[in-house]
Design a protein around this motif. Structure first.
Motif, PDB file in Angstrom:
ATOM      1  N   HIS A 164       3.221   9.461   8.703  1.00 45.80           N
ATOM      2  CA  HIS A 164       1.899   9.900   8.255  1.00 45.80           C
ATOM      3  C   HIS A 164       2.017  10.669   6.936  1.00 45.80           C
ATOM      4  N   MET A 165       3.039  11.493   6.815  1.00 55.14           N
ATOM      5  CA  MET A 165       3.234  12.258   5.580  1.00 55.14           C
ATOM      6  C   MET A 165       3.464  11.332   4.388  1.00 55.14           C
ATOM      7  N   GLN A 166       4.100  10.192   4.608  1.00 53.77           N
ATOM      8  CA  GLN A 166       4.281   9.220   3.530  1.00 53.77           C
ATOM      9  C   GLN A 166       2.931   8.673   3.071  1.00 53.77           C
ATOM     10  N   ARG A 167       2.012   8.529   4.013  1.00 51.48           N
ATOM     11  CA  ARG A 167       0.665   8.038   3.694  1.00 51.48           C
ATOM     12  C   ARG A 167      -0.136   9.022   2.866  1.00 51.48           C
ATOM     13  N   ILE A 168       0.066  10.305   3.139  1.00 53.57           N
ATOM     14  CA  ILE A 168      -0.751  11.331   2.485  1.00 53.57           C
ATOM     15  C   ILE A 168       0.064  12.150   1.489  1.00 53.57           C
ATOM     16  N   HIS A 169       1.165  11.582   1.002  1.00 48.69           N
ATOM     17  CA  HIS A 169       2.065  12.338   0.129  1.00 48.69           C
ATOM     18  C   HIS A 169       1.360  12.897  -1.107  1.00 48.69           C
ATOM     19  N   GLY A 170       0.309  12.263  -1.570  1.00 52.54           N
ATOM     20  CA  GLY A 170      -0.430  12.742  -2.738  1.00 52.54           C
ATOM     21  C   GLY A 170      -1.151  14.063  -2.498  1.00 52.54           C
ATOM     22  N   ALA A 171      -1.313  14.449  -1.232  1.00 52.40           N
ATOM     23  CA  ALA A 171      -2.017  15.693  -0.919  1.00 52.40           C
ATOM     24  C   ALA A 171      -1.317  16.912  -1.515  1.00 52.40           C
ATOM     25  N   LYS A 172      -0.048  16.795  -1.814  1.00 57.13           N
ATOM     26  CA  LYS A 172       0.667  17.938  -2.401  1.00 57.13           C
ATOM     27  C   LYS A 172       0.143  18.272  -3.801  1.00 57.13           C
ATOM     28  N   PHE A 173      -0.603  17.360  -4.408  1.00 54.95           N
ATOM     29  CA  PHE A 173      -1.183  17.590  -5.729  1.00 54.95           C
ATOM     30  C   PHE A 173      -2.622  18.096  -5.663  1.00 54.95           C
ATOM     31  N   TRP A 174      -3.167  18.202  -4.463  1.00 53.05           N
ATOM     32  CA  TRP A 174      -4.552  18.639  -4.305  1.00 53.05           C
ATOM     33  C   TRP A 174      -4.667  20.128  -4.590  1.00 53.05           C
ATOM     34  N   LYS A 175      -5.742  20.502  -5.268  1.00 52.61           N
ATOM     35  CA  LYS A 175      -5.978  21.911  -5.574  1.00 52.61           C
ATOM     36  C   LYS A 175      -7.233  22.447  -4.885  1.00 52.61           C
ATOM     37  N   GLU A 201       1.683  19.080   9.374  1.00 51.39           N
ATOM     38  CA  GLU A 201       1.745  18.919  10.829  1.00 51.39           C
ATOM     39  C   GLU A 201       0.397  19.236  11.468  1.00 51.39           C
ATOM     40  N   ARG A 202      -0.221  20.328  11.030  1.00 54.57           N
ATOM     41  CA  ARG A 202      -1.547  20.670  11.583  1.00 54.57           C
ATOM     42  C   ARG A 202      -2.556  19.582  11.214  1.00 54.57           C
ATOM     43  N   ALA A 203      -2.508  19.089   9.985  1.00 52.19           N
ATOM     44  CA  ALA A 203      -3.428  18.031   9.554  1.00 52.19           C
ATOM     45  C   ALA A 203      -3.231  16.758  10.379  1.00 52.19           C
ATOM     46  N   TYR A 204      -1.993  16.485  10.740  1.00 51.47           N
ATOM     47  CA  TYR A 204      -1.649  15.297  11.533  1.00 51.47           C
ATOM     48  C   TYR A 204      -2.362  15.309  12.889  1.00 51.47           C
ATOM     49  N   HIS A 205      -2.583  16.484  13.446  1.00 50.88           N
ATOM     50  CA  HIS A 205      -3.203  16.576  14.768  1.00 50.88           C
ATOM     51  C   HIS A 205      -4.707  16.313  14.759  1.00 50.88           C
ATOM     52  N   PHE A 206      -5.280  16.055  13.587  1.00 48.08           N
ATOM     53  CA  PHE A 206      -6.673  15.623  13.512  1.00 48.08           C
ATOM     54  C   PHE A 206      -6.779  14.099  13.640  1.00 48.08           C
ATOM     55  N   THR A 207      -5.617  13.416  13.642  1.00 51.13           N
ATOM     56  CA  THR A 207      -5.600  11.962  13.860  1.00 51.13           C
ATOM     57  C   THR A 207      -5.654  11.691  15.356  1.00 51.13           C
ATOM     58  N   SER A 208      -6.086  10.504  15.721  1.00 48.55           N
ATOM     59  CA  SER A 208      -6.270  10.188  17.138  1.00 48.55           C
ATOM     60  C   SER A 208      -4.930  10.073  17.869  1.00 48.55           C
ATOM     61  N   PRO A 209      -4.952  10.317  19.171  1.00 49.84           N
ATOM     62  CA  PRO A 209      -3.725  10.133  19.960  1.00 49.84           C
ATOM     63  C   PRO A 209      -3.165   8.713  19.830  1.00 49.84           C
ATOM     64  N   LEU A 210      -4.027   7.720  19.748  1.00 50.33           N
ATOM     65  CA  LEU A 210      -3.554   6.338  19.598  1.00 50.33           C
ATOM     66  C   LEU A 210      -2.801   6.181  18.279  1.00 50.33           C
ATOM     67  N   TYR A 211      -3.351   6.710  17.192  1.00 52.38           N
ATOM     68  CA  TYR A 211      -2.674   6.644  15.894  1.00 52.38           C
ATOM     69  C   TYR A 211      -1.303   7.314  15.990  1.00 52.38           C
ATOM     70  N   ARG A 212      -1.240   8.483  16.638  1.00 53.88           N
ATOM     71  CA  ARG A 212       0.015   9.230  16.736  1.00 53.88           C
ATOM     72  C   ARG A 212       1.055   8.513  17.590  1.00 53.88           C
ATOM     73  N   PHE A 234       1.690   5.429  17.291  1.00 47.94           N
ATOM     74  CA  PHE A 234       2.290   4.404  16.437  1.00 47.94           C
ATOM     75  C   PHE A 234       2.767   4.921  15.080  1.00 47.94           C
ATOM     76  N   ALA A 235       2.291   6.094  14.675  1.00 47.65           N
ATOM     77  CA  ALA A 235       2.685   6.653  13.378  1.00 47.65           C
ATOM     78  C   ALA A 235       3.232   8.064  13.599  1.00 47.65           C
TER      79      ALA A 235
END
Length: 131
Positions: free
Chosen positions: A67-78, A48-59, A61-62
């Motif tokens: 958005h979480m579906q787009r970045i779902h791979g982030a759960k594997f980031w170390k 949710e906090r990461a989502y707020h770095f996206t533009s208001p226009l993006y938010r 429409f998404a």
């Protein structure tokens, strides 16, 4: 043009060029910090906090869920490290070194992600296509 006018003109040109370089340096510093904050949020699982770095226009429409579906791979980031940042006008490009666990076999791997940040109305936002 007389000698004095030429010197004043040259100094004015240097001042303008210097101001542009200083502005670009400020942009690089700002975008580097914002990218680091966003990456820290993703690494902490705070999507949710990461989502707020996206533009208001993006938010508009998404949704957060989309958005979480787009970045779902982030759960594997170390680990993520902001590398080179280059800015031109109202656009900055960032190279992010990413350490992650491959879902297929659990092995650690590395890659470089390209981020694009755009400035709109004096604020910087990470760019995502609306497609």
């Amino acid at each position: 043009m007389n000698k004095t006018g030429g010197i004043i003109g040259a100094l004015a040109s240097l001042f303008v060029a210097g101001a542009a370089i200083a502005d670009r340096a400020d942009d690089v510093s700002t975008v580097r910090e914002l990218s680091t904050q966003r990456l820290d949020a993703l690494l902490a699982g705070d999507f949710e906090r990461a989502y707020h770095f996206t533009s208001p226009l993006y938010r508009q429409f998404a949704s957060l869920d989309e958005h979480m579906q787009r970045i779902h791979g982030a759960k594997f980031w170390k680990a993520a490290t902001v590398g080179a940042v280059s800015c031109e006008g109202k656009r900055c490009e960032i190279k992010v070194k990413l350490d992650y666990i491959m879902a297929s076999n659990g092995q650690m791997s590395q890659t470089v992600l390209d981020e694009v940040w755009i400035e709109k109305n004096g604020k910087w936002w990470i760019y995502y296509s609306l497609r």
